[in-house]
Write a protein that holds these residues in place. Structure first.
Motif, mmCIF file in Angstrom:
data_model
loop_
_atom_site.group_PDB
_atom_site.id
_atom_site.type_symbol
_atom_site.label_atom_id
_atom_site.label_comp_id
_atom_site.label_asym_id
_atom_site.label_seq_id
_atom_site.Cartn_x
_atom_site.Cartn_y
_atom_site.Cartn_z
ATOM 1 N N VAL A 63 -1.189 5.959 1.106
ATOM 2 C CA VAL A 63 -0.596 4.131 1.396
ATOM 3 C C VAL A 63 -0.321 4.898 -0.599
ATOM 4 N N TYR A 64 1.319 4.395 -0.575
ATOM 5 C CA TYR A 64 1.821 4.328 -2.200
ATOM 6 C C TYR A 64 1.744 2.828 -2.276
ATOM 7 N N THR A 65 1.445 2.406 -3.611
ATOM 8 C CA THR A 65 1.528 1.531 -3.938
ATOM 9 C C THR A 65 2.549 0.849 -5.101
ATOM 10 N N VAL A 66 3.926 0.507 -4.598
ATOM 11 C CA VAL A 66 4.556 0.250 -5.799
ATOM 12 C C VAL A 66 4.918 -0.659 -6.696
ATOM 13 N N THR A 67 4.317 -0.603 -7.753
ATOM 14 C CA THR A 67 4.228 -2.185 -9.187
ATOM 15 C C THR A 67 5.653 -2.324 -9.947
ATOM 16 N N GLY A 68 6.253 -3.378 -9.912
ATOM 17 C CA GLY A 68 7.151 -3.712 -10.526
ATOM 18 C C GLY A 68 6.875 -4.869 -11.478
ATOM 19 N N ASP A 119 3.506 -6.411 -6.742
ATOM 20 C CA ASP A 119 3.403 -4.864 -6.137
ATOM 21 C C ASP A 119 3.638 -4.843 -4.636
ATOM 22 N N THR A 120 3.690 -3.877 -3.593
ATOM 23 C CA THR A 120 4.359 -4.007 -2.203
ATOM 24 C C THR A 120 3.364 -2.210 -2.256
ATOM 25 N N THR A 121 4.127 -2.255 -1.058
ATOM 26 C CA THR A 121 3.187 -0.469 -0.285
ATOM 27 C C THR A 121 4.192 0.262 0.388
ATOM 28 N N VAL A 122 3.928 1.242 0.834
ATOM 29 C CA VAL A 122 4.848 1.852 1.677
ATOM 30 C C VAL A 122 4.303 3.279 2.338
ATOM 31 N N THR A 123 3.628 3.132 3.311
ATOM 32 C CA THR A 123 2.509 4.170 4.218
ATOM 33 C C THR A 123 3.716 5.532 4.575
ATOM 34 N N VAL A 124 3.319 6.803 4.563
ATOM 35 C CA VAL A 124 3.284 8.058 5.226
ATOM 36 C C VAL A 124 2.300 8.579 5.286
ATOM 37 N N ALA A 125 2.701 8.695 6.988
ATOM 38 C CA ALA A 125 2.394 9.020 7.867
ATOM 39 C C ALA A 125 2.471 10.525 8.177
#
Length: 708
Positions: free
Chosen positions: A171-176, A184-190
């Motif tokens: 799970v990657y967290t993107v902080t703007g 921030d929000t997140t994106v999941t790479v399974a």
């Protein structure tokens, strides 16, 4: 320098008042004057922070300096004000105004507070799967973008585009960040799964494989499935069964000893102590139950009773031949716990006994050998004591008789029967009395008691009689009894010549069982009544009046006119329509049913009687107690149907009077007062028309004078 006209002012910091240090005197110049004002500079203000801004939703402390007094204007988000400081939390960029002053100047300061909104970060995609392939991730919504963790990213973790190739689901967290405000929000790479593991299950249980299958045997299981991330996954499970244990271990301790349980706890008291342990591999529960019993030091005292001349061997092997108390300490061969035995040794003698007995011959006495004696005599028995010591018993026995008697008896209903034990019985059935003979032996006497009903008896007498009925013959049931009482002779009540009053007669009958029943009747010989009456006639209404004394309204009344029933009460009213002489009879019945009557002749007249009849010719309706209405005499008004019409002098009908209307009171039909004067009337009687009744004609018309 600047100059201006007096009375001017206004503008930033200006004033229309007289400046400090100056004096203005009205009228000191003939026309408009001028004053010179020298500016000394505004209030030097400093704001901290110098360029106030903050992220939306936060608060900011504003601090002013350079003046003595501060007056903040009301504005949105202005929360706490304390002189030169104020907390502000506006929802949007806002200008706050403050009036600052010192002892020389006053100035207005505007503070612009900038509210910076948090950035809204959008990632694409927000969820993606990879099977060892690089994926592209993008983000927008802020000037500065940072990605974490950045180990599996091909870039440095900054910027809108990143390339990810993780080896596990990440799970990657993107902080703007915009102007210091971040979100921030997140994106999941399974990632695809490929796992091999060694697992265990408890004996008797099952194991759930990743594909949902439940298995209960050891072995190697391979599961192929598609993960939620969409990648093919292989799970290899090497499965082994782990044994479980459940056993019980009994432990005996001597008093004062302790025991250590498998879990290390120490106990020194009796009880059951289960300990649950888990195996190292599958953590399968195993139970070891320790049952501890405490062997107390055995201390006992006993009595050893022996036949005279016999020896006894104690627990330690000592042989005793004399009476006494002996103490022996023994050690258990099994658990080693000491026991103390104290023995009281006594010797029982052998007996040779002779007794004389008096007993009841009712089966309650048994010989020492358990047999039942049937006669008196001397009996010898060789017996043993409870210890087995030989004894001889000689019994000289006398058996006294006991009795058991049964007989029948009878009484009549209402009587009581006295039992031998003194109890009184009134209900039939078997009853037993237990008595004692002179020798003290219980004897039973049973009586079968029969209770005979009393015969049904009727004297045939009533509760009351009328004196005029004379002698009364009675017909009793049954007929074979006998009478007694007042005025009775044989079966006749002799009332001829007797005085009214209360009397008694009794009839007695005895049946074949000797039971006697009596029907006793208290009766009244009624006092005769002498009926008397009176009557009144109004027109054709005959009011009948009984003058018999009846204070309690106990009597009944019947009235007959010429043998026709005309009334059933003490004071009835009868309307007649014939004239003549008639027989009027009153019959009175008292509370005993005795009827007495009397008859008189009465003259009834159903005809007009105008003797003393007149029609008044003057009345004065002035409210005094006299002559307020014009009335027709009762000979006509009470009995007959009449109509009187009253006219004024012009022949106009002003009032009509009938038995159903009110008397003429000097008012017209509408209730309006009529004037004084002479009025004319005409009278007509329905039963006696004026043209057919000469004696009425002088009254059939005339005049009336009304005075007030």
């Amino acid at each position: 320098f600047a100059s201006g006209t007096l009375g001017g002012g206004g503008g930033g910091g200006g004033s229309s008042l007289t400046p400090a240090g100056f004096t203005c005197v009205g009228g000191n110049v003939p026309s408009a004057g001028s004053i010179t004002i020298t500016p000394i500079g505004g209030v030097g203000m400093v704001i901290e922070p110098t360029s106030p801004q903050f992220c939306e939703g936060d608060s900011l402390l504003l601090t002013l300096s350079g003046a003595d007094n501060y007056d903040w204007f009301e504005a949105d988000g202005l929360n706490v004000v304390d002189g030169p400081t104020a907390w502000v939390s506006p929802l949007e960029t806002t200008v706050y105004s403050v009036i600052a002053s010192n002892e020389k100047c006053i100035d207005t300061v505007d503070v612009n507070v900038t509210v910076i909104p948090y950035p809204i970060i959008t990632v694409n995609p927000s969820y993606i799967t990879t099977c060892n392939e690089e994926v592209t991730l993008t983000a927008t919504g802020a000037f500065q973008l940072e990605w974490t963790p950045n180990e599996s990213l091909s870039g440095n973790g900054f910027g809108p585009i990143q390339y990810a190739n993780p080896t596990e689901t990440t799970v990657y967290t993107v902080t703007g960040t915009n102007s210091g405000c971040s979100s921030d929000t997140t994106v999941t790479v399974a990632y695809q799964l490929e796992v091999e593991s060694t697992e265990y299950f408890c004996e008797g249980g099952t194991y759930g494989l990743p594909d949902g299958t439940e298995v209960g045997e050891e072995g190697t299981y391979i599961a192929n499935y598609v993960s939620l991330e969409g990648c093919d996954s292989i799970v290899t499970v090497n499965l082994f069964e782990q044994s479980t244990y459940d056993f019980q271990m009994p432990v005996q301790l001597c008093a004062g000893e302790s025991w250590t349980l498998p879990d290390g706890s120490i106990v020194d008291e009796p009880g059951t102590f289960p300990v649950v342990l888990q195996t190292n591999t599958a953590q399968c529960d195993s139970i070891i139950t320790t049952v501890i019993s405490i062997l107390q030091p055995f201390t006992t005292e006993n009595t050893l009773a022996l036949c005279e001349g016999e020896p006894v061997t104690l627990g330690d092997g000592t042989v005793i031949t004399e009476e006494g108390v002996y103490t022996v300490v023994l050690t258990s061969a099994t658990n080693g716990c000491d026991s103390t035995v104290t023995s009281n040794v006594i010797f029982q003698p052998n007996y040779d006994v002779a007794v004389e007995l008096d007993e009841c011959d009712d089966g309650s006495y048994l010989f020492p050998d358990g047999t039942l004696p049937t006669n008196s005599g001397t009996f010898n028995f060789d017996l043993q004591t409870t210890l087995g010591c030989d004894s001889s018993v000689t019994i000289d026995l006398t058996l006294n008789p006991a009795y058991d008697i049964t007989y029948s008896d009878a009484i009549c209903s209402g009587q009581s029967y006295l039992m031998p034990d003194g109890n009184a019985i009134e209900v039939g059935g078997p009853y037993t009395s237990i008595l004692q003979t002179n020798a003290g032996c219980d004897s039973a006497i049973t009586v079968q008691l029969t209770v005979h009903p009393l015969p049904d008896v009727s004297s045939g007498a009533n509760d009351s009689y009328c004196l005029y009925d004379g002698d009364i013959e009675l017909y009793p049931m049954p007929s074979d009894g006998s009478f007694s009482g007042d005025l009775i002779s044989g079966t006749t009540l002799e009332h001829e010549g007797a005085e009214p009053g209360n009397y008694q007669v009794a009839y007695s009958v005895t049946d074949a069982n000797g039971c006697t029943n009596v029907d006793q009747v208290n009766y009244v010989l009624a006092t005769p009544i002498e009926p008397t009456f009176d009557f009144e006639m109004i027109c054709n209404e005959l009011e009948l009046i009984s003058t018999v004394s009846d204070p309690n309204d106990l009597f009944g009344y019947t009235w007959f006119l010429q043998n026709e029933l005309v009334g059933v009460y003490s004071n009835p009213t009868y309307f007649f329509d014939e004239s003549g002489t008639f027989d009027l009879e009153l019959a009175v019945t008292d509370q005993y049913g005795c009827t007495y009557s009397t008859t008189e002749q009465v003259l009834l007249q159903n005809a007009l009687n105008i003797e003393g009849f007149y029609v008044p010719n003057v009345f004065s309706p002035n409210g005094d107690p006299y002559n307020n209405t014009f009335l027709i005499p009762s000979a006509v008004s009470a009995c007959l149907n009449y109509e009187v019409d009253i006219f004024n002098r012009w022949g106009q009908l002003v009032y009509s009077m009938t038995p159903a209307t009110a008397a003429f009171a000097g008012n017209d039909e509408n209730g309006n007062p009529l004037p004084e004067g002479v009025y004319y009337y005409t009278m007509e009687i329905l039963e006696y028309p004026c043209n057919e009744t000469p004696q009425l004609q002088p009254y059939c018309s005339g005049t009336i004078s009304l005075f007030r």
